[in-house]
Design a protein around this motif. Structure first.
Motif, mmCIF file in Angstrom:
data_model
loop_
_atom_site.group_PDB
_atom_site.id
_atom_site.type_symbol
_atom_site.label_atom_id
_atom_site.label_comp_id
_atom_site.label_asym_id
_atom_site.label_seq_id
_atom_site.Cartn_x
_atom_site.Cartn_y
_atom_site.Cartn_z
ATOM 1 N N ILE A 1 -22.721 43.893 -34.274
ATOM 2 C CA ILE A 1 -21.621 44.666 -34.846
ATOM 3 C C ILE A 1 -21.702 46.143 -34.463
ATOM 4 N N LYS A 2 -22.895 46.735 -34.574
ATOM 5 C CA LYS A 2 -23.040 48.166 -34.293
ATOM 6 C C LYS A 2 -23.091 48.476 -32.800
ATOM 7 N N ASN A 3 -23.198 47.426 -31.979
ATOM 8 C CA ASN A 3 -23.100 47.573 -30.515
ATOM 9 C C ASN A 3 -24.175 48.462 -29.894
ATOM 10 N N LEU A 4 -25.408 48.308 -30.362
ATOM 11 C CA LEU A 4 -26.536 49.021 -29.757
ATOM 12 C C LEU A 4 -26.610 48.825 -28.240
ATOM 13 N N PRO A 5 -26.411 47.612 -27.710
ATOM 14 C CA PRO A 5 -26.483 47.421 -26.253
ATOM 15 C C PRO A 5 -25.534 48.315 -25.466
ATOM 16 N N ILE A 6 -24.335 48.561 -26.009
ATOM 17 C CA ILE A 6 -23.369 49.414 -25.313
ATOM 18 C C ILE A 6 -23.911 50.827 -25.161
ATOM 19 N N LEU A 7 -24.522 51.347 -26.231
ATOM 20 C CA LEU A 7 -25.080 52.697 -26.183
ATOM 21 C C LEU A 7 -26.251 52.772 -25.218
ATOM 22 N N LEU A 8 -27.145 51.792 -25.281
ATOM 23 C CA LEU A 8 -28.309 51.778 -24.389
ATOM 24 C C LEU A 8 -27.878 51.739 -22.921
ATOM 25 N N GLU B 1 -37.481 43.929 -25.252
ATOM 26 C CA GLU B 1 -37.364 42.960 -24.157
ATOM 27 C C GLU B 1 -36.813 43.580 -22.879
ATOM 28 N N ARG B 2 -36.496 44.880 -22.932
ATOM 29 C CA ARG B 2 -35.903 45.549 -21.775
ATOM 30 C C ARG B 2 -36.639 46.848 -21.462
ATOM 31 N N THR B 3 -36.425 47.336 -20.265
ATOM 32 C CA THR B 3 -37.063 48.582 -19.834
ATOM 33 C C THR B 3 -35.996 49.648 -19.615
ATOM 34 N N TYR B 4 -36.219 50.811 -20.219
ATOM 35 C CA TYR B 4 -35.277 51.926 -20.078
ATOM 36 C C TYR B 4 -36.001 53.151 -19.543
ATOM 37 N N VAL C 1 -32.798 50.585 -36.420
ATOM 38 C CA VAL C 1 -32.284 49.261 -36.068
ATOM 39 C C VAL C 1 -32.945 48.174 -36.917
ATOM 40 N N ASN C 2 -32.338 46.989 -36.907
ATOM 41 C CA ASN C 2 -32.949 45.845 -37.568
ATOM 42 C C ASN C 2 -33.884 45.125 -36.598
ATOM 43 N N GLN C 3 -34.433 43.988 -37.022
ATOM 44 C CA GLN C 3 -35.385 43.258 -36.178
ATOM 45 C C GLN C 3 -34.747 42.791 -34.871
ATOM 46 N N GLU C 4 -33.489 42.399 -34.936
ATOM 47 C CA GLU C 4 -32.793 41.974 -33.723
ATOM 48 C C GLU C 4 -32.661 43.129 -32.738
ATOM 49 N N GLY C 5 -32.366 44.320 -33.266
ATOM 50 C CA GLY C 5 -32.262 45.498 -32.409
ATOM 51 C C GLY C 5 -33.594 45.875 -31.790
#
Length: 222
Positions: free
Chosen positions: A139-146, A175-178, A165-169
Motif C-alpha cells: 500500500i505505501k509503495n516502498l519499492p517505488i521510492l527505492l 533481499e536487494r542491493t542499493y 517499515v514493517n517486516q515485509e518492508g
C-alpha cells in the motif's frame, strides 16, 4: 465482538462529551463505528469522517456485505465525508453508497512550489524520511521510492533514506542491493518518530490509498 465494541464506544463518548466542549468531531476512518455510536446517542455536534482508503477493506465494494453496510451507515450518520485525492473520488463513484452529496474534497496540505532541495549547495546528504509502517510494500509503495532513488544518479549520491517499515518492508530491502545509504527502523516509539521527523529534510510516502494520511500532517508539525 462488534456489539461489545459499540457499547464501549457509546460509554466512552458519553464520558468524553460530558467533560469537554467540541465545535466539531473528526472520525478518522470509515471503518470506525464511532460515527454510528454518535448517531445512536443523538449527538448534536457536527462530525466529519475521512474515507482513509476504505476501498482496501475486505468486501467494501460488495453491496449487502457487513463491511458495505457498516460504511454506508457511517456515511449516513456523519455531516460530511472528506477526502483529498482524485483517486479517492473515483473510488467513491465506483462504490456508490448513495451519499454523494456529503463528499467534500479538501486541499492536500502538501504543495511544493520551490526548486528541488537537492540543488542547495552543501556537502551534507539530505535525509528523505519514509514513514510507512502499515503495509509498507503493498500500500505505501516502498519499492517505488527505492527504485526512484536507485535509478537517479543525482539522488542516490545526494541523499540518505530513513525508513520506518514493517517486516515485509524489511525483508524487501534486505533481499536487494542499493547503492545509496539506508537507515531502517521497525515499529518505533513516538518519541523516536518525532526525532526522525526533526532530522529529516523531506517526507516521501508514495502511498496509493491514504486519502488523508496522518504522516503528512505529522510532517508539517516538524
Amino acid at each position: 465482538r462488534h456489539k461489545l465494541m459499540f457499547v464501549y464506544q457509546v460509554y466512552r463518548l458519553k464520558e468524553i462529551l460530558k467533560k469537554n466542549h467540541f465545535d466539531v468531531i473528526h472520525v478518522h476512518s470509515l471503518k470506525n463505528t464511532v460515527s454510528i455510536a454518535l448517531k445512536q446517542m443523538l449527538n448534536k455536534i457536527p462530525f466529519v469522517i475521512t474515507d482513509h482508503g476504505f476501498w482496501n477493506q475486505k468486501d467494501a465494494s460488495f453491496k449487502g456485505s457487513d463491511t458495505f453496510i457498516r460504511i454506508k451507515k457511517s456515511i449516513e450518520a456523519c455531516s460530511n465525508l472528506i477526502f483529498i485525492s482524485e483517486f479517492a473520488r473515483k473510488k467513491h463513484s465506483e462504490i456508490d453508497f448513495g451519499q454523494q452529496d456529503k463528499l467534500v474534497k479538501i486541499k492536500n496540505p502538501l504543495f511544493i512550489t520551490d526548486e528541488p532541495f537537492l540543488k542547495k549547495n552543501n556537502n551534507l546528504k539530505k535525509v528523505i524520511f519514509f514513514n510507512g509502517l502499515t503495509e509498507s510494500v503493498k500500500i505505501k509503495n516502498l519499492p517505488i521510492l527505492l527504485d526512484a532513488i536507485e535509478n537517479d544518479s543525482n539522488l542516490k549520491h545526494s541523499i540518505k533514506l530513513v525508513a520506518i517499515v514493517n517486516q515485509e518492508g524489511l525483508k524487501y530491502i534486505n533481499e536487494r542491493t542499493y547503492s545509496f545509504e539506508i537507515e531502517v527502523h521497525g515499529n518505533t516509539p513516538w518519541e523516536k518518530v518525532i526525532a526522525l521527523y526533526q532530522m529529516s529534510d523531506l517526507l516521501v510516502v508514495p502511498s496509493k490509498s491514504d486519502s488523508f494520511g496522518l504522516v503528512y500532517l505529522e510532517a508539517l508539525m516538524y
